[in-house]
Design a protein around this motif. Structure first.
Motif, PDB file in Angstrom:
ATOM      1  N   ILE A 231       0.832  -1.203   0.000  1.00  0.00           N
ATOM      2  CA  ILE A 231       0.000   0.000   0.000  1.00  0.00           C
ATOM      3  C   ILE A 231       0.866   1.253   0.000  1.00  0.00           C
ATOM      4  CG2 ILE A 231      -1.562   1.361   1.431  1.00  0.00           C
ATOM      5  CD1 ILE A 231      -3.025  -0.751  -0.086  1.00  0.00           C
ATOM      6  N   GLU A 232       1.927   1.253   0.806  1.00  0.00           N
ATOM      7  CA  GLU A 232       2.810   2.430   0.848  1.00  0.00           C
ATOM      8  C   GLU A 232       3.481   2.637  -0.508  1.00  0.00           C
ATOM      9  OE1 GLU A 232       6.161   4.991   1.136  1.00  0.00           O
ATOM     10  OE2 GLU A 232       6.286   2.847   0.671  1.00  0.00           O
ATOM     11  N   ASN A 233       3.998   1.549  -1.102  1.00  0.00           N
ATOM     12  CA  ASN A 233       4.651   1.660  -2.404  1.00  0.00           C
ATOM     13  C   ASN A 233       3.682   2.101  -3.486  1.00  0.00           C
ATOM     14  OD1 ASN A 233       7.281   1.064  -1.723  1.00  0.00           O
ATOM     15  ND2 ASN A 233       7.106  -1.120  -2.171  1.00  0.00           N
ATOM     16  N   SER A 234       2.459   1.586  -3.443  1.00  0.00           N
ATOM     17  CA  SER A 234       1.501   1.847  -4.512  1.00  0.00           C
ATOM     18  C   SER A 234       0.792   3.182  -4.360  1.00  0.00           C
ATOM     19  CB  SER A 234       0.458   0.716  -4.558  1.00  0.00           C
ATOM     20  OG  SER A 234       1.070  -0.528  -4.795  1.00  0.00           O
ATOM     21  N   VAL A 235       0.376   3.523  -3.138  1.00  0.00           N
ATOM     22  CA  VAL A 235      -0.442   4.719  -2.938  1.00  0.00           C
ATOM     23  C   VAL A 235       0.416   5.929  -2.575  1.00  0.00           C
ATOM     24  CG1 VAL A 235      -2.353   5.714  -1.636  1.00  0.00           C
ATOM     25  CG2 VAL A 235      -2.377   3.284  -2.230  1.00  0.00           C
ATOM     26  N   ILE A 236       1.224   5.826  -1.528  1.00  0.00           N
ATOM     27  CA  ILE A 236       1.985   6.982  -1.044  1.00  0.00           C
ATOM     28  C   ILE A 236       3.217   7.223  -1.925  1.00  0.00           C
ATOM     29  CG2 ILE A 236       3.108   8.038   0.936  1.00  0.00           C
ATOM     30  CD1 ILE A 236       0.098   7.477   1.285  1.00  0.00           C
ATOM     31  N   ALA A 237       4.134   6.247  -1.956  1.00  0.00           N
ATOM     32  CA  ALA A 237       5.326   6.403  -2.792  1.00  0.00           C
ATOM     33  C   ALA A 237       4.953   6.428  -4.272  1.00  0.00           C
ATOM     34  CB  ALA A 237       6.314   5.274  -2.508  1.00  0.00           C
ATOM     35  N   GLY A 238       3.908   5.666  -4.642  1.00  0.00           N
ATOM     36  CA  GLY A 238       3.485   5.661  -6.046  1.00  0.00           C
ATOM     37  C   GLY A 238       3.007   7.018  -6.509  1.00  0.00           C
ATOM     38  N   PHE A 239       2.244   7.708  -5.670  1.00  0.00           N
ATOM     39  CA  PHE A 239       1.796   9.061  -5.994  1.00  0.00           C
ATOM     40  C   PHE A 239       2.999   9.986  -6.177  1.00  0.00           C
ATOM     41  CE2 PHE A 239       0.411  13.330  -5.050  1.00  0.00           C
ATOM     42  CZ  PHE A 239      -0.839  13.425  -5.647  1.00  0.00           C
ATOM     43  N   SER A 240       3.953   9.895  -5.270  1.00  0.00           N
ATOM     44  CA  SER A 240       5.139  10.752  -5.331  1.00  0.00           C
ATOM     45  C   SER A 240       6.007  10.416  -6.529  1.00  0.00           C
ATOM     46  CB  SER A 240       5.951  10.607  -4.047  1.00  0.00           C
ATOM     47  OG  SER A 240       5.171  10.961  -2.922  1.00  0.00           O
ATOM     48  N   LEU A 241       6.202   9.123  -6.786  1.00  0.00           N
ATOM     49  CA  LEU A 241       7.016   8.721  -7.928  1.00  0.00           C
ATOM     50  C   LEU A 241       6.393   9.221  -9.222  1.00  0.00           C
ATOM     51  CD1 LEU A 241       8.796   5.386  -8.550  1.00  0.00           C
ATOM     52  CD2 LEU A 241       7.280   6.261 -10.308  1.00  0.00           C
TER      53      LEU A 241
ATOM     54  N   MET B   7       1.980  14.155   2.734  1.00  0.00           N
ATOM     55  CA  MET B   7       1.269  12.903   2.503  1.00  0.00           C
ATOM     56  C   MET B   7       1.943  11.755   3.246  1.00  0.00           C
ATOM     57  SD  MET B   7       0.337  10.980  -1.087  1.00  0.00           S
ATOM     58  CE  MET B   7      -0.993  12.126  -1.423  1.00  0.00           C
ATOM     59  N   TYR B   8       3.262  11.766   3.324  1.00  0.00           N
ATOM     60  CA  TYR B   8       3.994  10.739   4.056  1.00  0.00           C
ATOM     61  C   TYR B   8       3.728  10.860   5.557  1.00  0.00           C
ATOM     62  CZ  TYR B   8       6.774   9.368  -0.030  1.00  0.00           C
ATOM     63  OH  TYR B   8       7.170   8.898  -1.254  1.00  0.00           O
ATOM     64  N   ILE B   9       3.769  12.092   6.047  1.00  0.00           N
ATOM     65  CA  ILE B   9       3.608  12.309   7.490  1.00  0.00           C
ATOM     66  C   ILE B   9       2.213  11.907   7.961  1.00  0.00           C
ATOM     67  CG2 ILE B   9       3.566  14.079   9.290  1.00  0.00           C
ATOM     68  CD1 ILE B   9       5.703  15.578   7.616  1.00  0.00           C
ATOM     69  N   PHE B  10       1.204  12.197   7.146  1.00  0.00           N
ATOM     70  CA  PHE B  10      -0.179  11.899   7.516  1.00  0.00           C
ATOM     71  C   PHE B  10      -0.735  10.719   6.720  1.00  0.00           C
ATOM     72  CE2 PHE B  10       0.452  16.462   8.334  1.00  0.00           C
ATOM     73  CZ  PHE B  10       0.170  16.485   9.693  1.00  0.00           C
ATOM     74  N   ALA B  11       0.130   9.765   6.384  1.00  0.00           N
ATOM     75  CA  ALA B  11      -0.288   8.619   5.572  1.00  0.00           C
ATOM     76  C   ALA B  11      -1.337   7.765   6.267  1.00  0.00           C
ATOM     77  CB  ALA B  11       0.929   7.761   5.211  1.00  0.00           C
TER      78      ALA B  11
END
Length: 512
Positions: free
Chosen positions: A100-110, A157-161
């Protein structure tokens, strides 16, 4: 080529469209370069023999770029994928959290970082084709300024993930675990901001080999230390985060040392305050590129998000994350070709070679389709074995096996589509393609997938089928757009753009 409906054949005489050659500056090039300054457009193709001759010649140019680019893409993608593999052996919740972190949080940023950095594919690629090398370093530094500022905003987004994931309906256990992991992964966000402008800067000059070497070293480092910290020392997700952050910053530091070390000639003349000038025009192109690329990357990443709403969410998310990992690995072949065709199109349009640009697309599409078929067949043959590499859970492995035929079909489709997007980037059509992506993906594909998945109770299979339908429609629309394009006009536009860029850069250097 003046006829929109004549994609490869032309009665024009050789050299008719070489009007951009006077812009080129002779230079010594590495033997691995695929673009040679001063070379003319390819002659008209009138028969199979001409086609075969040019196909072989163009294939060698493309694969000199695509080979290292594919290897680099696989290595960089594998950093996150390897982390997920080790997380899967820690536990199902840990695998779901990392996914979920890779796909939603990091994915959005990437998606945002890669998209905004992709503006340099048009700018640097066409400038390099026209011999205006002095502009490359200034543009890369402007991209750094913009992307680092964007990273500061995305860090929220990372801080309030955790509360964000809860807000959009993820389970409490997955949200908490993914939220903690997201905070640990903040250094990766700023590595993205530094990495992608450098990557586009180097690839515009066909310097793929150095990126491949750095990517291979980073992956070896990452795999070894992931095993040591996660498995041997038992650090769990904390150890995985430490290694993943370190691996990305190793890539950033290595590329920076190469660039400032004088290996890029006139393309890098040092750090300059000119990077802070004329930022707004650069922001607009970066935003157009970001929208186009983000819509591409986020599309299949939201598939994992939807899986979190299904019954037995942990198994569904874990199984689908494995499929997305494999899809990501196989798409790296197409992504490498995407990079290669973007460089070829931008270089050739910048030099005023429309026939070469269009024929390069034909070669890239054929090559990517064949590669996709081969990868899909390998996956189908090994469907009883490969799920065990990712998880020990019997339920997860069975779901992955059941999804394999759909995954194989998706691989074939998604091996062609990125190549067409590479053409759009190389030609500077990002804004137009962004609208196409909104319509095909978000107004058609996702609603269809949700209807099939939830309304007709088809679950993951239904959601995935609907979203694949959106990809097929988008691919057909892009092909139609490219087919009717007047490539002579695109080369002329590129030439005018390069001339304007060259004047601006010359004035900036004089002012400085």
């Amino acid at each position: 080529m003046a006829d929109y409906n004549e994609p490869l054949l032309s009665q024009a005489t050789e050299g008719q469209y070489d009007h951009g050659d006077q812009l080129l500056i002779p230079r010594n090039r590495a033997t691995t370069a695929s673009f040679v300054g001063g070379a003319g457009d390819i002659p008209p193709i009138r028969n199979i023999r001409d086609f075969s001759r040019e196909f072989v010649a163009e294939s060698s140019k493309l694969w000199l770029l695509a080979g290292p680019a594919i290897f680099t893409s696989i290595c960089q993608y594998s950093l996150g994928a390897v982390t997920q593999v080790f997380a899967g052996h820690v536990g199902t919740l840990e695998l779901a959290a990392v996914s979920i972190e890779n796909s939603v949080i990091a994915g959005f940023s990437l998606g945002t970082m890669l998209g905004m950095g992709s503006a340099l594919e048009t700018l640097c690629g066409q400038a390099y084709g026209a011999g205006q090398l002095e502009m490359l370093g200034v543009y890369m530094q402007r991209s750094w300024v913009i992307l680092l500022a964007t990273s500061l905003l995305l860090s929220l987004m990372y801080i309030f993930a955790a509360p964000f994931l809860l807000l959009i309906g993820q389970t409490a256990s997955i949200s908490r675990a993914a939220g903690v992991f997201a905070i640990w992964m903040l250094p990766q966000l700023f590595a993205y901001a530094m990495n992608y402008p450098m990557a586009k800067f180097l690839q515009a000059q066909s310097k793929m080999a150095v990126r491949a070497g750095i990517g291979g070293a980073a992956l070896a480092f990452h795999a070894a230390f992931s095993w040591l910290l996660v498995v041997k020392l038992g650090w769990g997700l904390g150890g995985a985060a430490v290694v993943l952050n370190a691996s990305w910053w190793f890539i950033v530091a290595s590329q920076l040392v190469y660039i400032v070390g004088g290996r890029c000639g006139r393309a890098w003349s040092g750090f300059t305050w000119q990077a802070f000038h004329n930022l707004w025009g650069f922001v607009r192109l970066s935003l157009a590129s970001a929208v186009m690329v983000c819509l591409e990357i986020w599309y299949f990443m939201v598939l994992i998000l939807f899986a979190g709403y299904l019954k037995d969410a942990e198994v569904a998310v874990a199984a689908l994350s494995i499929c997305m990992n494999i899809l990501g690995w196989t798409i790296m072949a197409a992504f490498g070709m995407n990079i290669a065709i973007s460089v070829r199109i931008s270089n050739e349009l910048g030099a005023g070679h429309p026939r070469t640009a269009k024929f390069s697309l034909t070669v890239a599409v054929i090559s990517s389709f064949v590669v996709g078929i081969i990868l899909a067949l390998v996956l189908v043959v090994t469907r009883d074995y490969y799920p065990s590499l990712f998880s020990n859970n019997l339920a997860v492995k069975q779901v992955v096996k059941d999804l394999t035929p759909l995954l194989a079909l998706c691989i074939v489709i998604n091996n062609v589509q990125p190549v067409l997007c590479g053409v759009a980037i190389g030609a500077g059509w990002q804004a137009v393609v962004a609208y196409v992506n909104i319509g095909c993906y978000y107004l058609f594909g996702i609603p269809l997938g949700l209807i099939m998945g939830y309304k007709f109770h088809m679950g993951i299979t239904g959601i995935w089928l609907g979203m694949m339908a959106g990809t097929v429609v988008q691919t057909l629309v892009l092909y139609w757009m490219i087919y009717i394009t007047n490539w002579n006009k695109e080369a002329s536009i590129a030439g005018d753009r390069i001339k304007k860029w060259g004047e601006d850069c010359h004035n900036e250097i004089i002012d400085h």
